[in-house]
Design a protein around this motif. Structure first.
Motif, short mmCIF file in Angstrom:
data_model
loop_
_atom_site.label_atom_id
_atom_site.label_comp_id
_atom_site.label_asym_id
_atom_site.label_seq_id
_atom_site.Cartn_x
_atom_site.Cartn_y
_atom_site.Cartn_z
N PHE A 1 -12.00 16.81 2.27
CA PHE A 1 -11.14 15.81 2.92
C PHE A 1 -10.34 15.04 1.86
O PHE A 1 -9.12 14.86 2.01
CB PHE A 1 -12.02 14.86 3.74
N ALA A 2 -10.98 14.61 0.80
CA ALA A 2 -10.28 13.89 -0.27
C ALA A 2 -9.20 14.76 -0.90
O ALA A 2 -8.09 14.27 -1.17
CB ALA A 2 -11.28 13.43 -1.33
N ASP A 3 -9.47 16.02 -1.10
CA ASP A 3 -8.46 16.93 -1.65
C ASP A 3 -7.26 17.06 -0.72
O ASP A 3 -6.12 17.10 -1.17
CB ASP A 3 -9.06 18.31 -1.91
N ARG A 4 -7.51 17.11 0.60
CA ARG A 4 -6.40 17.19 1.57
C ARG A 4 -5.54 15.94 1.50
O ARG A 4 -4.31 16.03 1.58
CB ARG A 4 -6.96 17.36 2.98
N ILE A 5 -6.17 14.79 1.36
CA ILE A 5 -5.41 13.53 1.27
C ILE A 5 -4.55 13.55 0.01
O ILE A 5 -3.36 13.27 0.06
CB ILE A 5 -6.35 12.32 1.25
N LEU A 6 -5.15 13.86 -1.11
CA LEU A 6 -4.42 13.84 -2.38
C LEU A 6 -3.27 14.85 -2.38
O LEU A 6 -2.21 14.58 -2.94
CB LEU A 6 -5.36 14.11 -3.55
N ALA A 7 -3.47 16.00 -1.74
CA ALA A 7 -2.41 17.01 -1.68
C ALA A 7 -1.23 16.52 -0.83
O ALA A 7 -0.10 16.92 -1.06
CB ALA A 7 -2.97 18.31 -1.11
N ALA A 8 -1.50 15.64 0.14
CA ALA A 8 -0.45 15.17 1.04
C ALA A 8 0.29 13.94 0.54
O ALA A 8 1.37 13.62 1.01
CB ALA A 8 -1.06 14.87 2.42
N VAL A 9 -0.30 13.24 -0.43
CA VAL A 9 0.32 12.02 -0.95
C VAL A 9 1.49 12.40 -1.87
O VAL A 9 1.32 13.24 -2.75
CB VAL A 9 -0.70 11.16 -1.73
N PRO A 10 2.65 11.83 -1.67
CA PRO A 10 3.80 12.15 -2.54
C PRO A 10 3.45 11.89 -4.01
O PRO A 10 2.77 10.92 -4.34
CB PRO A 10 4.89 11.19 -2.06
N GLN A 11 3.96 12.74 -4.89
CA GLN A 11 3.65 12.66 -6.31
C GLN A 11 3.97 11.29 -6.89
O GLN A 11 3.25 10.77 -7.71
CB GLN A 11 4.41 13.74 -7.08
N GLY A 12 5.06 10.67 -6.50
CA GLY A 12 5.45 9.38 -7.05
C GLY A 12 4.51 8.26 -6.67
O GLY A 12 4.48 7.22 -7.33
N ALA A 13 3.70 8.44 -5.61
CA ALA A 13 2.81 7.38 -5.16
C ALA A 13 1.50 7.36 -5.94
O ALA A 13 0.76 6.40 -5.88
CB ALA A 13 2.51 7.54 -3.67
N ARG A 14 1.21 8.42 -6.67
CA ARG A 14 -0.05 8.48 -7.42
C ARG A 14 0.08 7.76 -8.74
O ARG A 14 1.06 7.88 -9.45
CB ARG A 14 -0.43 9.95 -7.70
N ALA A 15 -0.95 6.97 -9.05
CA ALA A 15 -0.92 6.21 -10.30
C ALA A 15 -1.54 6.99 -11.42
O ALA A 15 -2.37 7.83 -11.24
CB ALA A 15 -1.65 4.90 -10.12
N ALA B 1 0.82 -1.22 0.00
CA ALA B 1 0.00 0.00 0.00
C ALA B 1 0.85 1.26 0.00
O ALA B 1 1.89 1.32 0.66
CB ALA B 1 -0.92 0.00 1.21
N ASP B 2 0.39 2.27 -0.74
CA ASP B 2 1.01 3.59 -0.71
C ASP B 2 0.32 4.48 0.31
O ASP B 2 0.87 5.50 0.72
CB ASP B 2 0.91 4.27 -2.08
N LEU B 3 -0.90 4.10 0.68
CA LEU B 3 -1.72 4.94 1.54
C LEU B 3 -2.79 4.07 2.19
O LEU B 3 -3.36 3.19 1.53
CB LEU B 3 -2.39 6.04 0.71
N LEU B 4 -3.08 4.32 3.46
CA LEU B 4 -4.17 3.65 4.16
C LEU B 4 -5.20 4.71 4.52
O LEU B 4 -4.86 5.72 5.15
CB LEU B 4 -3.66 2.96 5.43
N VAL B 5 -6.44 4.52 4.09
CA VAL B 5 -7.55 5.39 4.48
C VAL B 5 -8.48 4.54 5.34
O VAL B 5 -8.98 3.52 4.88
CB VAL B 5 -8.29 5.97 3.27
N LEU B 6 -8.67 4.97 6.57
CA LEU B 6 -9.44 4.20 7.53
C LEU B 6 -10.59 5.03 8.06
O LEU B 6 -10.38 6.14 8.56
CB LEU B 6 -8.54 3.76 8.70
N GLY B 7 -11.80 4.50 7.94
CA GLY B 7 -12.97 5.19 8.45
C GLY B 7 -13.77 4.31 9.37
O GLY B 7 -13.70 3.08 9.30
N THR B 8 -14.51 4.92 10.27
CA THR B 8 -15.35 4.20 11.22
C THR B 8 -16.55 5.05 11.59
O THR B 8 -16.54 6.26 11.43
CB THR B 8 -14.55 3.85 12.51
#
Length: 106
Positions: free
Chosen positions: A92-106, A8-15
């Motif tokens: 929230f989704a925009d904040r996540i995408l902004a924080a993910v390193p560029q190389g991790a995005r497919a 995984a490049d990222l874990l998104v966990l919700g409850t």
């Protein structure tokens, strides 16, 4: 499981939030059990969220502590009221995408 998290490049966990209004409020029991069984995360970026009807109390803090204890790196957190504003999820989704390193995005 550990094998899936290793790739995984990222874990998104919700409850959802469980508990009484004034006591025992926190992540759902199954979420707490899942967190307790997590393998070491070795710096894996994590985003967490919860949904609630009345008040999330320290639900996100409980999740954050469990994930940090396992070596996760928190990127974003959000609490969504069940009758909330739909645009909040997009923010929230925009904040996540902004924080993910560029190389991790497919």
């Amino acid at each position: 499981g550990a094998d899936a998290l290793a790739w995984a490049d990222l874990l998104v966990l919700g409850t959802w939030v469980e508990g009484a209004l004034v006591a025992g409020v926190g992540p759902a029991r199954r979420t707490r059990a899942w967190l307790a069984a997590l393998p070491p995360l070795a710096g894996l970026p994590v985003a967490t969220f919860c949904s609630y009807a009345f008040a999330p109390r320290d639900t996100l803090a409980q999740m954050r502590r469990a994930l940090l204890d396992r070596g996760g790196r928190i990127l974003a957190e959000a609490a969504f009221r069940r009758a909330g504003r739909p645009h909040e999820l997009g923010v929230f989704a925009d904040r996540i995408l902004a924080a993910v390193p560029q190389g991790a995005r497919a």
